[in-house]
Design an enzyme around this catalytic site. Structure first.
Site, PDB file in Angstrom:
ATOM      1  N   GLU A   1       0.559  -1.157  -0.220  1.00  0.00           N
ATOM      2  CA  GLU A   1       0.082   0.328   0.061  1.00  0.00           C
ATOM      3  C   GLU A   1       0.775   1.874  -0.427  1.00  0.00           C
ATOM      4  OE1 GLU A   1      -3.244   0.017   3.149  1.00  0.00           O
ATOM      5  OE2 GLU A   1      -3.415   2.428   3.085  1.00  0.00           O
TER       6      GLU A   1
ATOM      7  N   LYS B   1      -7.441  -0.744  11.875  1.00  0.00           N
ATOM      8  CA  LYS B   1      -6.879  -0.975  10.163  1.00  0.00           C
ATOM      9  C   LYS B   1      -4.867  -0.239  10.054  1.00  0.00           C
ATOM     10  CE  LYS B   1      -5.971  -1.414   5.662  1.00  0.00           C
ATOM     11  NZ  LYS B   1      -4.865  -0.495   4.659  1.00  0.00           N
TER      12      LYS B   1
ATOM     13  N   ASP C   1       4.662 -14.046  12.497  1.00  0.00           N
ATOM     14  CA  ASP C   1       3.791 -14.783  11.480  1.00  0.00           C
ATOM     15  C   ASP C   1       3.031 -13.635  12.117  1.00  0.00           C
ATOM     16  OD1 ASP C   1       0.885 -15.948  11.591  1.00  0.00           O
ATOM     17  OD2 ASP C   1       1.554 -17.731  12.856  1.00  0.00           O
TER      18      ASP C   1
ATOM     19  N   HIS D   1      -2.294  10.512  -1.423  1.00  0.00           N
ATOM     20  CA  HIS D   1      -2.679   9.252  -1.340  1.00  0.00           C
ATOM     21  C   HIS D   1      -2.096   8.697  -3.250  1.00  0.00           C
ATOM     22  CE1 HIS D   1      -3.556   5.342   0.792  1.00  0.00           C
ATOM     23  NE2 HIS D   1      -4.255   4.964  -0.608  1.00  0.00           N
TER      24      HIS D   1
HETATM   25  C1  MEV Z   1      -5.918   3.225   4.672  1.00  0.00           C
HETATM   26  O1  MEV Z   1      -5.040   2.084   4.706  1.00  0.00           O
HETATM   27  C2  MEV Z   1      -5.883   2.941   6.642  1.00  0.00           C
HETATM   28  C3  MEV Z   1      -6.784   4.125   7.276  1.00  0.00           C
HETATM   29  O2  MEV Z   1      -7.691   4.419   6.760  1.00  0.00           O
HETATM   30  C4  MEV Z   1      -6.819   4.224   8.201  1.00  0.00           C
HETATM   31  C5  MEV Z   1      -7.847   5.588   9.102  1.00  0.00           C
HETATM   32  O3  MEV Z   1      -8.549   5.224   8.715  1.00  0.00           O
HETATM   33  O4  MEV Z   1      -6.856   5.508  10.571  1.00  0.00           O
HETATM   34  C6  MEV Z   1      -6.326   5.618   6.871  1.00  0.00           C
END
Ligand code: MEV
Length: 422
Positions: A83, A261, A277, A375
């Site tokens: 990413e 995430k 792992d 991004h």
């Molecule tokens: C994207 O990979 C991760 C984000 O969505 C994390 C977040 O929203 O805090 C930018």
């Protein structure tokens, strides 16, 4: 001829033969099939010893995040991830934390839990008492499976019992607590759990079923925190915005999942680079996020009395610096060397710090300009490369795409032909 993925004996075939079968099955071109054989430093021979049915290796970008100051030590942090933005974001946030002295991080002892499920008991409560009475014997038996670990101060340290309610009635769950030192520890703890199972049956008169570690490794916790001066992060207003963004996650599981995430973007990237792992780490983190009965963010962001931004992260991290997959993967060994960590404890401390920084970067971007701007630039780079731009052409192609604000492969190809015609 009908096509089937049922291929008995596939695992016994030479790699070339496996590739031939896959090529046929998936209608690969010669070029695609030969890509499977193209390996970097992880050779096919080694990969074939790591898992079954090997036909190739899979490469991902390997990068280092800069600027990390953790427990007063500087780190270049290896990250493997597909990413865009993650490495840049971690490096940026690490830079902001430096002004407040960096990130402090402390991991607990490296204690793994192995679970032994006991069924068909008269009273699971009485069985639990009997287990606790014979604790020393059980620990000795567990430790007899790993003299080396015991010699270096690790090994089975304790036994706990839990009686749980299940749809099939009450069950006794025995927890064997194992200090695994610098190993991730699943194999060590599983071996011990299997070794003590017959004695548990003798003691309780019940039947043992599962003998397996718990990935909710809540005796292997890392805590990291940082204090960021408002001037390092764009001012007081930005501090407030970050805290509002955190409050959203603290109160809404839909947001908390994404928040966490983002944290795992950093942690898993380091985990991949260092041969961990990653699924065990993810499982542990998300289960821990639910420990209060509701899914919550793994971080807390607050403002102190001087207007500084205080960040805190707490999660389990079952990681190792020794063990099979690390020893056999030359890139993982190299990553550990780049990172300069020698213990699992230190690796866990770095990973938690990276998670905290990653979260800070995401919250700042999301609560200010949004993440798409940065991004899209990186996305445009990937499109430019996919369109065939050479490294010297990439920046010009990206510039054209950003100017026009369209991010498709078609657009990248068109921009590339314009760059080439000028
Ligand atoms: C994207 O990979 C991760 C984000 O969505 C994390 C977040 O929203 O805090 C930018």
């Amino acid at each position: 001829m009908t096509k089937t993925s049922r291929m008995p004996g596939f695992y016994n075939l030479p790699i070339d033969e496996r590739i031939r079968l896959v090529k046929e099955f998936s209608d690969l071109s010669e070029e695609e099939a030969s890509l499977l054989k193209k390996t970097g430093r992880l050779t096919l021979d080694i990969a074939d010893k790591m898992i079954e049915n090997v036909i190739g290796t899979f490469e991902l970008p390997f990068a280092v995040a800069t600027n990390f100051l953790i427990n007063n030590k500087d780190y270049l942090v290896p990250m493997v991830i597909e990413e865009p933005s993650v490495v840049a974001a971690a490096s940026n946030a690490a830079k902001w934390t430096r002004d407040g002295g960096g990130i402090r991080s402390i991991a607990s002892e490296q204690l793994m839990i192995a679970q032994v499920q006991v069924i068909k008991l008269g009273s699971p409560y009485i069985a639990a008492t009997k287990i606790l009475e014979r604790k020393k014997e059980l620990l000795d038996l567990a430790n007899s499976t790993n003299e080396f670990l015991v010699k270096i101060g690790g090994g089975a340290k304790d036994i706990e019992t839990r009686v749980i309610d299940t749809p099939l009635g009450k069950m006794l769950i025995v927890h064997l607590i194992v200090d695994v030192k610098d190993a991730m520890g699943a194999n060590i703890a599983n071996t011990m759990a299997e070794a003590i199972a017959p004695l548990i049956e003798d003691i309780t008169g019940g039947k043992v079923l599962l003998r397996i570690i718990s990935n909710l490794a809540d005796k292997r916790i890392v805590r990291a925190w940082t204090k960021v001066p408002p001037t390092s992060i764009g001012g007081e207003e930005v501090v407030d915005r970050i805290i509002y963004a955190w409050a959203f996650a603290a109160s809404d599981p839909y947001r908390a999942a994404t928040h966490n995430k983002g944290i795992m973007n950093g942690i898993v990237a380091v985990a991949l680079a260092t041969g961990q792992d990653t699924r065990a780490i993810e499982a542990g983190a998300h289960a821990y996020a639910c420990k209060d009965g509701r899914y919550k963010p793994l971080t807390i962001w607050q403002k102190d009395e001087n207007g500084y931004l205080d960040g805190y992260i707490e999660l389990p991290l079952a990681v190792g610096t020794v063990g099979g997959s690390i020893r056999s993967n030359p890139m993982a060994r190299l990553a550990l060397k780049i990172l300069g960590v020698s213990t699992a404890k230190e690796l866990a401390e770095v990973m938690a710090a990276v998670g905290l920084a990653q979260n800070l970067a995401a919250l700042k971007a999301l609560s200010t300009e949004g993440i798409q701007k940065g991004h899209m630039k990186l996305h445009a780079r990937q499109l430019a490369l996919a369109a065939g731009a050479s490294p010297s052409e990439v920046d010009k192609v990206v510039e054209l795409m950003l100017k026009e604000g369209v991010f498709t492969l078609e657009k990248a190809k068109e921009a590339l032909s314009r760059v080439r015609s000028t």
